[in-house]
Design a protein around this motif. Structure first.
Motif, mmCIF file in Angstrom:
data_model
loop_
_atom_site.group_PDB
_atom_site.id
_atom_site.type_symbol
_atom_site.label_atom_id
_atom_site.label_comp_id
_atom_site.label_asym_id
_atom_site.label_seq_id
_atom_site.Cartn_x
_atom_site.Cartn_y
_atom_site.Cartn_z
ATOM 1 N N PRO A 52 4.064 9.076 -3.492
ATOM 2 C CA PRO A 52 4.470 9.929 -4.626
ATOM 3 C C PRO A 52 5.777 9.303 -5.454
ATOM 4 O O PRO A 52 6.223 9.141 -4.107
ATOM 5 N N GLY A 53 5.947 10.000 -6.501
ATOM 6 C CA GLY A 53 7.248 9.158 -6.902
ATOM 7 C C GLY A 53 6.820 8.282 -7.720
ATOM 8 O O GLY A 53 6.232 8.620 -8.750
ATOM 9 N N SER A 57 0.734 -1.275 -0.080
ATOM 10 C CA SER A 57 0.381 0.119 0.407
ATOM 11 C C SER A 57 0.994 1.683 0.112
ATOM 12 O O SER A 57 0.553 2.605 -0.723
ATOM 13 N N ARG A 58 2.408 1.218 0.579
ATOM 14 C CA ARG A 58 2.743 2.711 1.046
ATOM 15 C C ARG A 58 3.543 2.891 -0.358
ATOM 16 O O ARG A 58 3.312 3.831 -0.780
#
Length: 174
Positions: free
Chosen positions: A77-78, A71-72
């Motif tokens: 973002p990135g 999930s992370r």
């Protein structure tokens, strides 16, 4: 097979021929098992309760931790998440242990068995986020730990002996 027969012919709805359908279904079931017998099953599962509880706890913990990591990685973002396919050579010769390990690995988020090298007992596992040597080594070690937990929980004495012989010989996934 008789239950499937009854479901196929709607035999659970009460009518005059329901008893005849059940008897006929049982007869067909007996005939199929006599004409097409299954091969004998070798030594199968040996359930060890304490090791099974350790296995279930380990898999549950891995599923929670992996779910949070995936999930992370997905929502952060990135740059897009990269992945690798790693080879995990198993240490036992049991087909049952191979299948159990493959299923358990595929059930844990972030990893998926994409191929099984049958003669060499190698699992090719797609691992999300393992892009460098440390990540692939960690994923391989986690896969081998899962194999060990499965073998100690449900493997035969021969499977456990194979596992311990591989550890003594230094084949911890090399």
């Amino acid at each position: 097979m008789t239950l499937v027969w009854m479901l196929l012919f709607n035999g659970f709805r009460w009518r005059e021929e329901s008893l005849g359908l059940a008897v006929l279904g049982f007869g067909v079931s007996v005939l199929v098992t006599v004409v097409f017998p299954l091969p004998p099953i070798g030594p199968g599962l040996r359930l060890r309760p304490l090791a099974t509880l350790r296995l279930l706890g380990f898999v549950a913990r891995e599923m929670v931790v992996s779910s949070l990591q995936v999930s992370r990685q997905v929502f952060a973002p990135g740059p897009p998440v990269r992945s690798s396919v790693i080879a995990v050579p198993l240490r036992t010769d049991s087909d049952l242990m191979l299948v159990c390990t493959s299923i358990a690995l595929s059930a844990i988020p972030g990893s998926m068995v994409v191929e099984v090298g049958q003669p060499d007992r190698v699992l090719y596992v797609h691992v999300l986020g393992a892009v460098d040597e440390a990540g692939t080594a960690s994923a391989r070690a986690g896969s081998l730990l899962l194999e060990e937990r499965i073998v100690r929980a449900v493997g035969t004495r021969q499977d456990i002996a194979d596992l311990e012989a591989a550890a003594a010989a230094g084949r911890e996934g090399a």
